[in-house]
Design a protein around this motif. Structure first.
Motif, PDB file in Angstrom:
ATOM      1  N   VAL A  29       0.834  -1.202   0.000  1.00  0.00           N
ATOM      2  CA  VAL A  29       0.000   0.000   0.000  1.00  0.00           C
ATOM      3  C   VAL A  29       0.869   1.253   0.000  1.00  0.00           C
ATOM      4  O   VAL A  29       0.609   2.223  -0.725  1.00  0.00           O
ATOM      5  N   TYR A  30       1.938   1.242   0.794  1.00  0.00           N
ATOM      6  CA  TYR A  30       2.857   2.382   0.865  1.00  0.00           C
ATOM      7  C   TYR A  30       3.471   2.647  -0.507  1.00  0.00           C
ATOM      8  O   TYR A  30       3.516   3.788  -0.978  1.00  0.00           O
ATOM      9  N   GLY A  31       3.943   1.570  -1.161  1.00  0.00           N
ATOM     10  CA  GLY A  31       4.525   1.751  -2.494  1.00  0.00           C
ATOM     11  C   GLY A  31       3.498   2.222  -3.505  1.00  0.00           C
ATOM     12  O   GLY A  31       3.803   3.055  -4.372  1.00  0.00           O
ATOM     13  N   GLY A  32       2.268   1.712  -3.405  1.00  0.00           N
ATOM     14  CA  GLY A  32       1.225   2.153  -4.328  1.00  0.00           C
ATOM     15  C   GLY A  32       0.873   3.620  -4.152  1.00  0.00           C
ATOM     16  O   GLY A  32       0.647   4.336  -5.137  1.00  0.00           O
ATOM     17  N   VAL A  33       0.820   4.066  -2.907  1.00  0.00           N
ATOM     18  CA  VAL A  33       0.534   5.491  -2.651  1.00  0.00           C
ATOM     19  C   VAL A  33       1.639   6.374  -3.225  1.00  0.00           C
ATOM     20  O   VAL A  33       1.372   7.415  -3.848  1.00  0.00           O
ATOM     21  N   LEU A  34       2.899   5.963  -3.052  1.00  0.00           N
ATOM     22  CA  LEU A  34       4.011   6.748  -3.606  1.00  0.00           C
ATOM     23  C   LEU A  34       3.947   6.790  -5.124  1.00  0.00           C
ATOM     24  O   LEU A  34       4.210   7.834  -5.751  1.00  0.00           O
ATOM     25  N   ASP A  35       3.620   5.647  -5.756  1.00  0.00           N
ATOM     26  CA  ASP A  35       3.475   5.623  -7.214  1.00  0.00           C
ATOM     27  C   ASP A  35       2.356   6.545  -7.668  1.00  0.00           C
ATOM     28  O   ASP A  35       2.473   7.250  -8.686  1.00  0.00           O
ATOM     29  N   ALA A  36       1.244   6.545  -6.938  1.00  0.00           N
ATOM     30  CA  ALA A  36       0.121   7.418  -7.295  1.00  0.00           C
ATOM     31  C   ALA A  36       0.519   8.888  -7.165  1.00  0.00           C
ATOM     32  O   ALA A  36       0.162   9.713  -8.014  1.00  0.00           O
ATOM     33  N   LEU A  37       1.269   9.224  -6.124  1.00  0.00           N
ATOM     34  CA  LEU A  37       1.718  10.606  -5.950  1.00  0.00           C
ATOM     35  C   LEU A  37       2.653  11.025  -7.077  1.00  0.00           C
ATOM     36  O   LEU A  37       2.599  12.167  -7.565  1.00  0.00           O
ATOM     37  N   LEU A  38       3.530  10.092  -7.494  1.00  0.00           N
ATOM     38  CA  LEU A  38       4.411  10.401  -8.617  1.00  0.00           C
ATOM     39  C   LEU A  38       3.626  10.610  -9.903  1.00  0.00           C
ATOM     40  O   LEU A  38       3.935  11.497 -10.709  1.00  0.00           O
ATOM     41  N   ALA A  39       2.609   9.778 -10.118  1.00  0.00           N
ATOM     42  CA  ALA A  39       1.828   9.880 -11.346  1.00  0.00           C
ATOM     43  C   ALA A  39       0.984  11.158 -11.380  1.00  0.00           C
ATOM     44  O   ALA A  39       0.818  11.778 -12.432  1.00  0.00           O
ATOM     45  N   LEU A  40       0.457  11.565 -10.222  1.00  0.00           N
ATOM     46  CA  LEU A  40      -0.380  12.769 -10.173  1.00  0.00           C
ATOM     47  C   LEU A  40       0.442  14.045 -10.259  1.00  0.00           C
ATOM     48  O   LEU A  40      -0.094  15.092 -10.636  1.00  0.00           O
ATOM     49  N   LYS A  41       1.723  13.964  -9.891  1.00  0.00           N
ATOM     50  CA  LYS A  41       2.620  15.132  -9.936  1.00  0.00           C
ATOM     51  C   LYS A  41       2.011  16.321  -9.206  1.00  0.00           C
ATOM     52  O   LYS A  41       1.892  17.423  -9.744  1.00  0.00           O
ATOM     53  N   LEU A  42       1.604  16.060  -7.976  1.00  0.00           N
ATOM     54  CA  LEU A  42       1.033  17.123  -7.168  1.00  0.00           C
ATOM     55  C   LEU A  42       2.089  18.172  -6.861  1.00  0.00           C
ATOM     56  O   LEU A  42       3.290  17.896  -6.806  1.00  0.00           O
ATOM     57  N   HIS A  43       1.615  19.371  -6.606  1.00  0.00           N
ATOM     58  CA  HIS A  43       2.529  20.487  -6.337  1.00  0.00           C
ATOM     59  C   HIS A  43       3.300  20.212  -5.037  1.00  0.00           C
ATOM     60  O   HIS A  43       2.715  19.913  -4.002  1.00  0.00           O
ATOM     61  N   GLY A  44       4.611  20.301  -5.130  1.00  0.00           N
ATOM     62  CA  GLY A  44       5.460  20.093  -3.960  1.00  0.00           C
ATOM     63  C   GLY A  44       5.814  18.640  -3.717  1.00  0.00           C
ATOM     64  O   GLY A  44       6.534  18.335  -2.769  1.00  0.00           O
ATOM     65  N   LEU A  45       5.312  17.721  -4.534  1.00  0.00           N
ATOM     66  CA  LEU A  45       5.623  16.300  -4.368  1.00  0.00           C
ATOM     67  C   LEU A  45       6.172  15.745  -5.679  1.00  0.00           C
ATOM     68  O   LEU A  45       5.564  14.900  -6.330  1.00  0.00           O
ATOM     69  N   GLY A  46       7.329  16.245  -6.075  1.00  0.00           N
ATOM     70  CA  GLY A  46       7.981  15.752  -7.273  1.00  0.00           C
ATOM     71  C   GLY A  46       8.830  14.532  -6.971  1.00  0.00           C
ATOM     72  O   GLY A  46       8.857  14.012  -5.843  1.00  0.00           O
ATOM     73  N   PRO A  47       9.537  14.035  -7.981  1.00  0.00           N
ATOM     74  CA  PRO A  47      10.384  12.853  -7.793  1.00  0.00           C
ATOM     75  C   PRO A  47      11.431  13.021  -6.699  1.00  0.00           C
ATOM     76  O   PRO A  47      11.717  12.076  -5.964  1.00  0.00           O
ATOM     77  N   ASP A  48      11.990  14.239  -6.565  1.00  0.00           N
ATOM     78  CA  ASP A  48      13.014  14.443  -5.536  1.00  0.00           C
ATOM     79  C   ASP A  48      12.413  14.311  -4.133  1.00  0.00           C
ATOM     80  O   ASP A  48      13.035  13.728  -3.236  1.00  0.00           O
ATOM     81  N   GLN A  49      11.220  14.865  -3.945  1.00  0.00           N
ATOM     82  CA  GLN A  49      10.596  14.785  -2.632  1.00  0.00           C
ATOM     83  C   GLN A  49      10.179  13.332  -2.307  1.00  0.00           C
ATOM     84  O   GLN A  49      10.343  12.861  -1.173  1.00  0.00           O
ATOM     85  N   ILE A  50       9.653  12.618  -3.301  1.00  0.00           N
ATOM     86  CA  ILE A  50       9.273  11.227  -3.082  1.00  0.00           C
ATOM     87  C   ILE A  50      10.509  10.380  -2.796  1.00  0.00           C
ATOM     88  O   ILE A  50      10.490   9.493  -1.926  1.00  0.00           O
TER      89      ILE A  50
END
Length: 197
Positions: A29-50
């Motif tokens: 679940v943790y990995g899936g949430v991180l993948d979803a955040l990467l795919a959505l490219k929300l403001h302030g949560l880019g690849p470097d932050q993830i």
């Protein structure tokens, strides 16, 4: 009379397997949430932050940078034996977590007469068998278990040469006691579990 026929014992390793399964599920679940955040490219949560949160890029670059020279014989032996131990541990957990069905004990019911119904609990029948088995001089211990239409008696004896005669005598004694107590006759299985001189 409706009988309960099958029951499942909860194995000792089942709780550990359940805990490991829950941890693995949380990791997925943790990995899936991180993948979803990467795919959505929300403001302030880019690849470097993830990557700062999970370290996925750091781990990927470290694994991608490994070459043949990094795997010495010493490291290969450690990895091989470590993998074997993990395999044996997981296999042991799997075997311990498998359900063990067994026939449950049921009460013995008698026809209803003018005074009511008579019910004999399983432990009473088992105790009758144990006392009957201990009537043999060679029996040093007996344990009864009432199954579905059969009575199992495990005995320990004091001398191996008398094993065959003792098993036959114990079966006869148990049948006699069942008849003496007006209990229904049933197959009696006598098992030798050991002996102590």
């Amino acid at each position: 009379m409706i009988r309960q026929r099958v029951s499942l014992r909860r194995r000792t390793g089942a709780l550990l397997v359940l805990s490991l399964t829950a941890l693995f599920a949380l990791a997925l679940v943790y990995g899936g949430v991180l993948d979803a955040l990467l795919a959505l490219k929300l403001h302030g949560l880019g690849p470097d932050q993830i990557n700062r949160i999970s370290g996925y890029r750091t781990a990927y670059h470290w694994l991608a940078g490994l070459n043949r020279g990094d795997f010495t014989t010493h490291h290969a032996l450690i990895a091989g034996f470590g993998g074997l131990l993990v395999f044996l541990f997981c296999t042991s957990l799997m075997l311990r977590s498998l359900p063990r069905p067994y026939l449950t004990r049921s009460e013995l019911g008698f026809p209803v007469d003018e005074r009511g119904a008579t019910v004999v609990r399983p432990r009473a029948v088992e105790r009758i068998a144990e006392v009957a088995a201990q009537g043999n001089l060679h029996v040093i211990g007996a344990t009864g278990r009432l199954g579905d239409g059969e009575l199992n008696v495990d005995i320990g004896i004091d001398t191996p040469p008398a094993a065959a005669e003792t098993l036959s005598d114990v079966r006869t004694r148990v049948h006699e006691q069942l008849g003496q107590h007006d209990l229904p006759q049933m197959p009696v299985n006598v098992t030798l579990t050991g002996y102590e001189p």
